[in-house]
Structures are given as C-alpha cells and as structure tokens.
Motif scaffolding. Structure first.
Motif, PDB file in Angstrom:
ATOM      1  N   ALA A 257      68.999 139.107  97.398  1.00 15.76           N
ATOM      2  CA  ALA A 257      68.204 138.043  98.164  1.00 15.76           C
ATOM      3  C   ALA A 257      68.062 136.543  97.540  1.00 15.76           C
ATOM      4  CB  ALA A 257      67.095 138.513  98.589  1.00 15.76           C
ATOM      5  N   ILE A 258      68.254 135.722  97.978  1.00 16.56           N
ATOM      6  CA  ILE A 258      67.952 134.501  97.442  1.00 16.56           C
ATOM      7  C   ILE A 258      66.676 133.673  98.019  1.00 16.56           C
ATOM      8  CG2 ILE A 258      70.392 134.118  96.382  1.00 16.56           C
ATOM      9  CD1 ILE A 258      70.701 131.953  98.510  1.00 16.56           C
ATOM     10  N   ASP A 259      65.978 134.573  98.701  1.00 17.87           N
ATOM     11  CA  ASP A 259      64.801 134.124  99.389  1.00 17.87           C
ATOM     12  C   ASP A 259      63.665 133.521  98.090  1.00 17.87           C
ATOM     13  OD1 ASP A 259      62.972 133.217 101.162  1.00 17.87           O
ATOM     14  OD2 ASP A 259      62.375 135.347 101.869  1.00 17.87           O
ATOM     15  N   PHE A 260      63.309 132.507  98.371  1.00 14.15           N
ATOM     16  CA  PHE A 260      62.373 131.837  97.528  1.00 14.15           C
ATOM     17  C   PHE A 260      60.864 132.575  97.504  1.00 14.15           C
ATOM     18  CE2 PHE A 260      59.960 128.100  95.747  1.00 14.15           C
ATOM     19  CZ  PHE A 260      60.767 128.078  94.271  1.00 14.15           C
ATOM     20  N   GLN A 261      60.514 133.102  98.729  1.00 14.95           N
ATOM     21  CA  GLN A 261      59.356 133.656  98.894  1.00 14.95           C
ATOM     22  C   GLN A 261      57.980 132.739  98.541  1.00 14.95           C
ATOM     23  OE1 GLN A 261      59.631 137.628  97.314  1.00 14.95           O
ATOM     24  NE2 GLN A 261      61.720 137.850  97.895  1.00 14.95           N
ATOM     25  N   THR A 262      57.918 131.664  98.905  1.00 14.29           N
ATOM     26  CA  THR A 262      57.141 130.660  98.396  1.00 14.29           C
ATOM     27  C   THR A 262      55.635 131.185  98.292  1.00 14.29           C
ATOM     28  OG1 THR A 262      58.443 129.004  99.242  1.00 14.29           O
ATOM     29  CG2 THR A 262      56.025 128.164  98.509  1.00 14.29           C
ATOM     30  N   TRP A 263      55.152 131.344  99.413  1.00 14.12           N
ATOM     31  CA  TRP A 263      53.649 131.777  99.589  1.00 14.12           C
ATOM     32  C   TRP A 263      53.203 133.312  99.026  1.00 14.12           C
ATOM     33  CZ3 TRP A 263      51.785 127.370  99.570  1.00 14.12           C
ATOM     34  CH2 TRP A 263      52.434 126.256 100.169  1.00 14.12           C
ATOM     35  N   LYS A 264      54.265 134.076  99.436  1.00 17.22           N
ATOM     36  CA  LYS A 264      54.245 135.465  98.869  1.00 17.22           C
ATOM     37  C   LYS A 264      53.969 135.597  97.312  1.00 17.22           C
ATOM     38  CE  LYS A 264      56.297 140.070  99.004  1.00 17.22           C
ATOM     39  NZ  LYS A 264      57.689 140.372  99.180  1.00 17.22           N
ATOM     40  N   VAL A 265      54.756 134.544  96.635  1.00 17.04           N
ATOM     41  CA  VAL A 265      55.099 134.885  95.203  1.00 17.04           C
ATOM     42  C   VAL A 265      53.521 133.927  94.739  1.00 17.04           C
ATOM     43  CG1 VAL A 265      55.904 133.904  93.219  1.00 17.04           C
ATOM     44  CG2 VAL A 265      57.323 134.838  95.080  1.00 17.04           C
ATOM     45  N   MET A 266      53.176 133.055  95.228  1.00 20.81           N
ATOM     46  CA  MET A 266      52.039 132.317  94.795  1.00 20.81           C
ATOM     47  C   MET A 266      50.799 133.157  94.907  1.00 20.81           C
ATOM     48  SD  MET A 266      49.737 129.180  96.487  1.00 20.81           S
ATOM     49  CE  MET A 266      48.720 130.276  97.495  1.00 20.81           C
ATOM     50  N   LYS A 267      50.629 134.141  95.691  1.00 19.47           N
ATOM     51  CA  LYS A 267      49.801 134.975  95.732  1.00 19.47           C
ATOM     52  C   LYS A 267      49.746 136.004  94.520  1.00 19.47           C
ATOM     53  CE  LYS A 267      48.637 134.965 100.523  1.00 19.47           C
ATOM     54  NZ  LYS A 267      49.314 135.406 101.816  1.00 19.47           N
ATOM     55  N   GLU A 268      51.112 136.499  94.184  1.00 22.34           N
ATOM     56  CA  GLU A 268      51.589 137.235  93.276  1.00 22.34           C
ATOM     57  C   GLU A 268      51.073 136.812  91.741  1.00 22.34           C
ATOM     58  OE1 GLU A 268      55.643 138.270  93.443  1.00 22.34           O
ATOM     59  OE2 GLU A 268      55.561 139.884  92.194  1.00 22.34           O
ATOM     60  N   VAL A 269      51.285 135.348  91.692  1.00 19.75           N
ATOM     61  CA  VAL A 269      50.907 134.559  90.455  1.00 19.75           C
ATOM     62  C   VAL A 269      49.238 134.524  90.255  1.00 19.75           C
ATOM     63  CG1 VAL A 269      51.035 132.625  89.157  1.00 19.75           C
ATOM     64  CG2 VAL A 269      53.037 133.383  90.277  1.00 19.75           C
ATOM     65  N   LEU A 270      48.867 134.360  91.274  1.00 18.25           N
ATOM     66  CA  LEU A 270      47.283 134.203  91.291  1.00 18.25           C
ATOM     67  C   LEU A 270      46.673 135.368  91.001  1.00 18.25           C
ATOM     68  CD1 LEU A 270      46.558 131.457  93.911  1.00 18.25           C
ATOM     69  CD2 LEU A 270      46.169 131.474  91.234  1.00 18.25           C
ATOM     70  N   SER A 271      47.212 136.604  91.444  1.00 19.43           N
ATOM     71  CA  SER A 271      46.784 137.741  91.155  1.00 19.43           C
ATOM     72  C   SER A 271      46.991 138.463  89.707  1.00 19.43           C
ATOM     73  CB  SER A 271      47.463 139.027  92.337  1.00 19.43           C
ATOM     74  OG  SER A 271      48.597 139.141  91.678  1.00 19.43           O
ATOM     75  N   ARG A 272      47.418 137.295  88.912  1.00 20.05           N
ATOM     76  CA  ARG A 272      47.344 137.857  87.518  1.00 20.05           C
ATOM     77  C   ARG A 272      46.459 136.745  86.680  1.00 20.05           C
ATOM     78  NH1 ARG A 272      51.866 139.640  89.868  1.00 20.05           N
ATOM     79  NH2 ARG A 272      52.576 141.427  88.981  1.00 20.05           N
ATOM     80  N   PRO A 273      45.305 136.521  87.287  1.00 17.18           N
ATOM     81  CA  PRO A 273      44.357 135.510  86.589  1.00 17.18           C
ATOM     82  C   PRO A 273      44.348 135.565  85.045  1.00 17.18           C
ATOM     83  CG  PRO A 273      43.015 136.859  87.718  1.00 17.18           C
ATOM     84  CD  PRO A 273      44.569 137.275  88.031  1.00 17.18           C
TER      85      PRO A 273
ATOM     86  N   GLY B 227      58.365 131.503  88.353  1.00 14.21           N
ATOM     87  CA  GLY B 227      58.558 130.727  87.482  1.00 14.21           C
ATOM     88  C   GLY B 227      57.769 129.334  87.763  1.00 14.21           C
ATOM     89  N   VAL B 228      58.222 128.925  89.039  1.00  8.92           N
ATOM     90  CA  VAL B 228      57.662 127.478  89.430  1.00  8.92           C
ATOM     91  C   VAL B 228      56.296 127.664  89.492  1.00  8.92           C
ATOM     92  CG1 VAL B 228      57.746 126.103  91.589  1.00  8.92           C
ATOM     93  CG2 VAL B 228      59.938 126.792  90.449  1.00  8.92           C
ATOM     94  N   TRP B 229      55.741 128.555  90.196  1.00  8.70           N
ATOM     95  CA  TRP B 229      54.315 128.636  90.364  1.00  8.70           C
ATOM     96  C   TRP B 229      53.462 128.925  89.124  1.00  8.70           C
ATOM     97  CZ3 TRP B 229      51.719 126.969  94.323  1.00  8.70           C
ATOM     98  CH2 TRP B 229      52.181 126.975  95.736  1.00  8.70           C
ATOM     99  N   ALA B 230      54.088 129.746  88.205  1.00  9.60           N
ATOM    100  CA  ALA B 230      53.324 129.729  86.992  1.00  9.60           C
ATOM    101  C   ALA B 230      53.409 128.450  86.240  1.00  9.60           C
ATOM    102  CB  ALA B 230      54.107 130.709  86.005  1.00  9.60           C
ATOM    103  N   SER B 231      54.600 127.684  86.189  1.00  7.71           N
ATOM    104  CA  SER B 231      54.523 126.411  85.448  1.00  7.71           C
ATOM    105  C   SER B 231      53.442 125.376  86.310  1.00  7.71           C
ATOM    106  CB  SER B 231      55.911 125.557  85.914  1.00  7.71           C
ATOM    107  OG  SER B 231      56.744 126.488  84.860  1.00  7.71           O
ATOM    108  N   PHE B 232      53.168 125.429  87.345  1.00  8.14           N
ATOM    109  CA  PHE B 232      52.547 124.446  88.132  1.00  8.14           C
ATOM    110  C   PHE B 232      50.941 124.781  87.525  1.00  8.14           C
ATOM    111  CE2 PHE B 232      49.491 124.434  91.798  1.00  8.14           C
ATOM    112  CZ  PHE B 232      49.267 123.040  91.927  1.00  8.14           C
ATOM    113  N   PHE B 233      50.704 126.074  87.646  1.00  4.78           N
ATOM    114  CA  PHE B 233      49.336 126.512  87.359  1.00  4.78           C
ATOM    115  C   PHE B 233      48.988 125.948  85.918  1.00  4.78           C
ATOM    116  CE2 PHE B 233      49.466 129.389  91.462  1.00  4.78           C
ATOM    117  CZ  PHE B 233      48.612 128.401  92.086  1.00  4.78           C
TER     118      PHE B 233
END
Lengths: 171, 505
Positions: B236-252, B110-116
């Motif tokens: 798990a409450i791991d935020f997985q910052t960079w992994k998720v960023m790639k996940e969001v960007l993989s849905r252009p 959600g955070v990454w999607a909001s940012f982009f």
C-alpha cells in the motif's frame, strides 16, 4: 543430519570464515597504522601529539579484532575450511549482478574525466539498464529515454539552474 | 507586542508565503537526492535572497531548512539510503516498514514527526533561547569531549546482530576520521602521498559510498527478482494522513523527548542534525519496553529520528539569536544573509531588531506548516518512486549519488573515493557489519579528537574531566549507558538461548 542440513551448516561456517579473514585483515592493517601513527612527530605545545588519538583508535581495533578472532575460531569446524572456496564461488555466482554493477560503476567513474558526465552517464545508464531489465522492446525504449534524461538532461539542469558544472571530458 | 505584529505582518504577505512554498519544495526535493544536503540547498538559495527584504530572505531560507530536514526521509524510507546525514537513523525503521508494504505510513510518520519536532523546537526556542545559549557557550572542551564519549556509547544500540562487529565498525569510522591533516596543528596523517587524502575523507562521500552504493548493490543480489521487473517497495502506498497524525501524537513522551534531544544538540555549536537523529533514536530504544523491536520497522524509531533531527533547526538558532554564534553551517549561512543586509548578529540582535527575531520565530512555525502541506500534497508523487522497477532505480540513483559526490567539491578524485568506499561498504554489509556505527564514528571522530587535545592543551591534568560538573555528568551518563547496554545484551542472549532450547526440545 541430512546432506542439505550439512550444506547449510557449512555455508554458515563459510560465512564465519569470511568474517574471520576480515578480522585478521583489520588486525594487521590496524597494527601497521598504529606504528605509523607513532611515527607522526609530536609537538612541544601539547601533551598529545597528532598521532595520539589515531593510536588509541587503532589499539582499540587491534584489541577488538583479537577478541573476535579468539571467539570465532572455535565456531568453525575443520571441514568448513576445506569447503570455503566452494561456498565462496557459489555465493559469487549467485550475486554476479552485484559484481557487474560495481564493475560498471568503476568503469563509469574512471571514464568520466575523458568522456564527460553526459556521455559517460548515457553509456552507464543504458548499459546497466540493459543488463538488469526484463527483455522487451518497451523496456528497452524506456531505458533509452531514462538514459538520455538522466545524463544530458541532468547535466543541463545542473548547469542552467544550479550553475554547478559537471565534468565536461576531453573527447 | 508591536515587534511581534511587525514581524508577523512581514511574514504573512502573499509574496513571502509564495517564496516560502517554493523554498520548502526546493528543500524537500534537494534533500531527497542522496548526497545533497540541507546546507547545499541553502547555499544555492542564498544569492536569491540578496534582493529580498532581510526577514523575507531569512524566511525563505528557513523554509528550505525545514523542508530539507523532511526531504531526507524520502530516500531513507523508500531506498534505505539517507538523503542527508541527518536521516541515517530514519533508515533503521522507515525502510523496513516501507519494505513491509507500508511505504505511505512510513513517510507519513516521518513527515508528522518532523512537523511536531520543528514546532516543539520553536516553542523551546522562544522560551529558552537566552538561558540555553548562555549554558551552551560556557561548555569547554572537557564537556564537549565527555559529551562525545557519551554519544559514542550509542554504538551499543546500533551494533545490529553482533556487538563485536558493531564495535569494529565504530572504530573503523573513528579511524577513517583521522585521515588527513590533524585538526589542531594541521600535520598531515595517513595520506600515503595521495593529494585527495591530504584534506581528509569528505564525510558526505563516505556516507554516500557506505550507505547508498552498498545498498544499491545489495538490491541486485537476487538476479531473478531484478530481471522479473520487481519494484523496490511493494504494498500500500496510502499516505494515511490523519490516522498517522493520531499515531504520532499517541507517543507524546517519545516525541517530546526526541525533540528536546534535538534542541539541546542543535544548540551546541558544532553538533547538529547528523548526531541528533542517532541520539534521539538511541534514547527512544533504551526507554522502550520492546527495544528488540527497533530496527524491524516500528513507528517509535521513525518518530524519534525525524522529530530529533527536525528539532535541531530551532535548537541551532538558539546560540545564533542569543549570542551571535552559529551552531552549524546552515546557521552560519543564515547569519551571512543577515550581514549582507547590514544587520550585525550578536547578543544585541534581540534588542535592536526584535521585529526580525520575532519574525524568525513566526517564520519557523509557518515553514513547518508549509512543509506539512507541501508534503501531504506531494508525497503521493514521491511514493510513485516506490513503483519504479529496480532495473531503473538502481542505475539512476547511482548517477544521482555520483552527481552529489562531485558537486560537493567539484573534484574528480572524490568520485574515485566514492567507488572505493562503495565497494568497501558492500563488502562490510555482506559480512554482516552494521554500517551505522561506522558513520557515527566518522561524524564524532574529529569532534572527539579536537576537544580531547584542546582540553589537555588548556590544562594538562586529565582529572579535570571528572572535576567539572557538566563533564562529570556526561561521563556518568556514558557509564550508565554502557552498563545498560551490557545488561540488555545479556538479557537478550538469555532469552534467545531459552527460545532455541525450547525450539530444540
């Protein structure tokens, strides 16, 4: 079919009966509102009056509910109607905490104008936590602290920081 | 270029950045509390900006705005309660994902999607503000009504298990929106002599009652689980910052489409984030190869909703900067803050105060970066909410809901309404009605009625809805949308029947 399978099927049908009751209720309310909307005076300045849009909506509810009733009735066996109250009571017993929770919320909201936000919230929070918590001294102490923080503390925060004044009460 | 540099120089000062960080934190926290909207957070910020420089004040308010759109996702993901109306669709997938043990991933998505979403909307804002603003104001009531008809077809995507119950819920929402004085002539309707109903049902109270109270009540259905001290969300409450960023960007495609939906809806005066998240979600679901997976906790749903609602921040500024017309309540407050400093907002704004306009563009981008940094560092703290047992969280959030409902108009009667609507919401939920169409009905009802009546007052001929090109375009889109929805439901039913037949044999 085993007894438990039969019970499960009847329980599902009891759910369908509850939905059927809701369709009938919505149909009746929407019919009444449809006619009430028709009584709203129209205006000479516009083609549609203040009651026209509500009439479209209520007519839509009547239509969809009628379809829902026609589709639901054949799904319910005659035996299910006889067992409906048994299953409804069973569901109510299972979900007794929900009723407790909603009743406590109702009392809290009604009492707030008299007790004020802080006191009403303190009683509500502590009472609700007591009803829900696993019994231990530690839990009760935590519940008491939480109750004070989110009643008097929250009131203080809103009054001092946001200048939003929550109900003071008359007591 | 000079104006750009002057604007940038005003933004990149230590004081402005520090204020913006504080604004971003305030926006995130305020919107995380059910009942507190981005608008309320900005209203509370407005007096604090009077002593600041105009651009500094606007930059702080924009950071509250951007932070607020992100904050709504916290309670949507962790509690299943939309923190703001703009995060209703976020609950559909973020909550199941969090419940499935991936609370950190849900928030991070959600955070990454909001940012982009915010960044994309700012780019569109810079490039397309003047032409889009001109188109947006040329739309008449015919186009608005047709747009709302199209938006109402979203109900087909939100119906949940039963189409019939979804439609009934949507119509109940529309019916609720007709309570109170009518939007054109102010005639009272369905108030039954109750003073509190004269002005209509407050949307936020309906939203909190329908979603929050009913959700909290359903949390305590299993008494054994509550009394054993179980947590709201496990895993798990791991935020997985960079992994998720790639996940969001993989849905252009999803990201860009949802952001553009957000920008376009944000640019329309009167619409905004509360509609954009649902439309973006609907479009993502329709375009997906696996539409049946939506609602089960998939990343695409979160990306669509969050990028869609965050993109309305940039979209809303388009008519404001281009024409001086506020697209939403928040934009009106931003305008007010400029007017306090003696700056008149209108078509000449970009010519007379180009440094300010460029400064606003820069502030939007900086706000989204600040939001991202604040979110990355603070989400671990928010994720602790997931570890709080239900016996604490349920009563505490209920009190927060009560405060949110009261603070809206400072009316005790709103609290009674909250209790009543909460009970109705729980009953509907228990009977298997999908609540999202109901909320959509409440949002779209007044816009639909106002524009339908306005259109027919301007020209009594109903065929105008079909002869104006943009209106016709929306109506054709609505028909396509309905046909597509029917086709999908029939297909799904056939698949289900085949599955049951195979299971039985």
């Amino acid at each position: 079919m085993s007894q438990s399978d039969l019970d499960e099927e009847l329980a599902l049908e009891a759910g369908e009966i509850a939905r059927l009751v809701s369709y009938i209720l919505f149909l009746l309310i929407a019919s009444g509102m449809f006619f009430a909307a028709g009584d709203i005076p129209t205006s000479r300045f516009e083609r549609l009056g203040a009651g026209a849009f509500p009439q479209f909506v209520f007519a839509g509810i009547v239509l969809i509910c009628a379809i829902a009733i026609v589709l639901t009735v054949p799904k319910i066996s005659a035996a299910a109607y006889g067992q409906f109250f048994r299953f409804a009571a069973k569901w109510a017993r299972k979900c007794y905490l929900v009723f407790l929770c909603l009743a406590a919320l109702g009392l809290y909201l009604v009492a707030m104008p008299w007790l004020g936000f802080s006191l009403a919230s303190l009683i509500f929070l502590f009472g609700m936590q007591l009803a829900l918590l696993p019994r231990s001294v530690k839990s009760i102490i935590i519940a008491a602290i939480i109750a004070v923080v989110f009643s008097y503390g929250l009131n203080l925060l809103f009054a001092e920081v946001f200048t939003v004044f929550l109900p003071k009460g008359v007591l | 270029m000079d104006s750009f540099l002057i604007g940038a120089a005003q933004i990149f000062t230590f004081t402005t950045i520090a204020y913006m960080v504080a604004g971003s934190i305030a926006g995130i926290i305020a919107s995380a509390i059910p009942g507190f909207t981005v608008t309320m957070a900005i209203v509370l910020t407005l007096p604090l900006t009077f002593t600041m420089e105009p651009l500094q004040g606007i930059a702080v308010m924009l950071s509250v705005y951007v932070g607020g759109y992100t904050g709504g996702l916290i309670s949507a993901a962790l509690l299943g309660i939309p923190g703001t109306p703009s995060s209703v669709a976020t609950t559909f997938d973020a909550f199941p994902m969090a419940r499935g043990g991936e609370a950190g991933r849900a928030l991070s998505l959600g955070v990454w999607a909001s940012f982009f979403g915010t960044v994309i909307s700012t780019i569109v804002l810079i490039v397309a503000a003047p032409p889009l603003a001109l188109i947006a104001v040329k739309l008449g009531p015919w186009e608005y009504f047709s747009l709302i008809v199209f938006a109402l077809t979203i109900v087909a995507s939100l119906v949940g298990d039963s189409v019939i119950r979804g439609l009934i819920a949507g119509l109940i929402g529309l019916a609720m929106s007709t309570v109170g004085s009518d939007p054109i002539l102010g005639r009272s309707r369905f108030d039954f002599g109750f003073e509190m109903l004269e002005t209509g049902l407050p949307f936020l109270v309906v939203l909190i009652g329908i979603y929050a109270i009913s959700q909290l009540a359903s949390e305590v259905e299993d008494s054994h689980s509550v009394r054993s001290g179980s947590k709201l969300v496990t895993g798990a409450i791991d935020f997985q910052t960079w992994k998720v960023m790639k996940e969001v960007l993989s849905r252009p495609v999803n990201l860009i489409r949802s952001s553009i939906v957000g920008v376009l809806i944000g640019a329309l005066p009167g619409a905004g984030g509360s509609i954009a998240n649902l439309v973006a979600y609907d479009q993502a679901k329709r375009s997906s190869r696996t539409p049946e997976a939506f609602g089960t906790g998939i990343p695409d749903g979160i990306v669509a909703s969050e990028s869609g609602n965050s993109a309305t921040a940039g979209g809303g500024l388009i008519p404001m900067i281009g024409l001086g017309i506020p697209g939403s309540a928040v934009d009106a407050i931003l305008m007010a803050s400029l007017m306090v400093h003696g700056i008149s907002v209108g078509p000449r704004l970009i010519m007379d105060h180009s440094d300010l306009v460029y400064g606003m563009f820069i502030a939007m981008v900086v706000s989204s970066f600040i939001m991202l940094i604040v979110a990355i560092f603070s989400m671990r703290l928010f994720l602790r909410v997931a570890e709080v047992p239900k016996w604490i969280i349920v009563p505490v959030v209920m009190v927060c809901c009560v405060v949110g409902a009261f603070a809206l108009h400072n009316r005790i009667s709103d609290l009674y309404l909250l209790g009543f609507i909460g009970v109705v919401g729980y009953v509907l939920r228990a009977l298997g009605y999908s609540l999202a169409p109901l909320v959509l009905g409440v949002i779209l009802g007044p816009i639909a009625e106002t524009n339908l009546r306005r259109a027919l007052m301007t020209d009594g001929d109903p065929t105008v809805f079909f002869t104006r090109p943009i209106s016709l375009l929306f109506l054709i889109a609505a028909v396509i949308s309905i046909v597509w929805a029917i086709r999908t439901h029939l297909k799904k039913r056939k698949t289900d029947e085949r599955f049951f037949d195979a299971a039985a044999s």
